[in-house]
Design an enzyme around this catalytic site. Sequence first.
Site, short mmCIF file in Angstrom:
data_model
loop_
_atom_site.label_atom_id
_atom_site.label_comp_id
_atom_site.label_asym_id
_atom_site.label_seq_id
_atom_site.Cartn_x
_atom_site.Cartn_y
_atom_site.Cartn_z
N ALA A 135 55.25 -14.57 -76.72
CA ALA A 135 53.78 -14.61 -76.70
C ALA A 135 53.25 -13.19 -76.69
O ALA A 135 54.00 -12.22 -76.79
CB ALA A 135 53.29 -15.39 -75.49
N VAL A 140 60.48 -14.79 -73.39
CA VAL A 140 61.35 -15.47 -72.42
C VAL A 140 62.75 -15.63 -72.99
O VAL A 140 62.91 -16.04 -74.15
CB VAL A 140 60.76 -16.85 -72.04
CG1 VAL A 140 61.69 -17.60 -71.12
CG2 VAL A 140 59.40 -16.68 -71.38
N ASP A 289 45.35 -22.15 -65.84
CA ASP A 289 45.76 -22.03 -67.24
C ASP A 289 46.58 -23.26 -67.63
O ASP A 289 47.65 -23.14 -68.25
CB ASP A 289 46.57 -20.75 -67.43
CG ASP A 289 46.64 -20.31 -68.89
OD1 ASP A 289 45.81 -20.79 -69.69
OD2 ASP A 289 47.52 -19.51 -69.24
#
Length: 537
Positions: A135, A140, A289
């Site tokens: 992102a 990750v 979020d």
Amino acid sequence: MKLLAVRRLLRIQSVVVRYRLDDLLFDQPLLPWWLRALGYLLPWRWLPRRRSEQPRAVRLRLALQDLGPIFIKFGQILSTRRDLLPEDIADELTWLQDRVPPFNPQQSVALIEEQLGARVDEAFARFDSEPLASASVAQVHAAQLKTGEEVVVKVVRPGLKAVIRQDLAWLYLFARLAERASTEARRLHLVDVVSDYEKTIYDELDLLREAANASQLKRNFEGSPLLYVPQIYWDWCRPKVLVMERIYGVPVTDLAALVDQGTDLKLLAERGVEIFFTQVFRDSFFHADMHPGNIFVSTRQPWDPQYIAIDCGIVGSLTPQDQDYLARNLLAFFKRDYRKVAQLHIDSGWVPADTQVNEFEAAIRTVCEPIFEKPLKDISFGQLLLRLFQTARRFNMEVQPQLVLLQKTLLNIEGLGRQLYPELDLWTTAKPFLERWMRKRMSPKAMLDNLQGQLEQLPHLAQMTRTALEDISRPAWDTRKRERHDHHLLRLLGAALLAGGVLLALQTPPTSANAWPSWLMLASGLYLLVGRRRLSD
């Protein structure tokens, strides 16, 4: 001006021209009439348009994606500010995808080793250099600890701070120019919008902060059938590296997979609402979020489904006063008591004290009555809050960042719930929860706990009162802050009277003829702490 900054400005300008965003910029009331008129002299404004040209909202979304991760994030933040944006633009910006190409695995490994002070093969039994996801802020990797636990390693994108500083400088410049040129831009507080974004983006860069948020949320729902939060492995967490338990679940948007495993979708949708209200009113700490990309469903016991939440970089909280006013506002809505809603907004300091209650009540009624004529299952809780905030803005409602986050989260939860179960009646789920919370808040135990908290402040009462009086006497002190401090001072006075009454009562038998001062102090203190609030109901 640095060469890189000039190049970035030219890049922004080329994107504006390519996507014909001049329509959006020069046709808005944010700019004065003479500047809008000047915009029509731009040469590309006279070029023929393609018939297939896309709507303005789509062009804006594509432009933000073209400008890169920082503008993508800014667009995502803007999509939550429906009180500022036209509906078509706010809707389109929710489709912004925070997916960017991964950075070099060698950079990732180097950053992890720098942060941990150890080689990757010393820290982990296995480390997958190919990222699971990437992102704008981080990517990750899957890994395994030496002790056997399956984990994911989140790494902040290298060199991001320099890019953020540069893009923020331009965003601040554009916002300041707009505010100088336009009263409408000043009303919308564009500089404050950029400032909120700056805080959010820098918070997301601190992975220790995200780890702490996740740890708090996990503790709040420890052993709960509603929500599971992955474990944080603190020994391996650093400001730019986060190591957490790897989870396996079904993405909440994969309805086919949820149906195949026999998930009770109605219960799942209702539990989403329950999780939201539990976070807001029980814990005063909520995941802000909760878009579908951050939510999964456990594969265990699909008849008793459990959510799994990740990415706790953005969280919100409410003060006890905000909780109280919000709950009473929502319950007043259920009863269509618009005058009480208007009065609560004034009492809370969300709108100025000199607001005409009758006018505000009429404006709220005009917005809400058409909504309440629909069946309850068709009423959007989030949209109702949005319409209320938009109405309150006309009465100079001060932007409440915590309420903006809350409204955004509620819209996400509500939209998600109705995707899972279109017949979801959010009102039926929420009303009993709010009523229980209010009863508990006004219970003798809660009042005793509140009294204990006020007594603990007693040694500091003189200093707190002095500080408050010094603040309120400053020339720059605005009316809104003065109103809040008046409210705070009355609570301090109530606490002092209550504490003094208790101490006096301990020395004088309650049936004695000399006990009346202690009773008077106790009654006055209770009135200032509880009675005034109840009378406003």
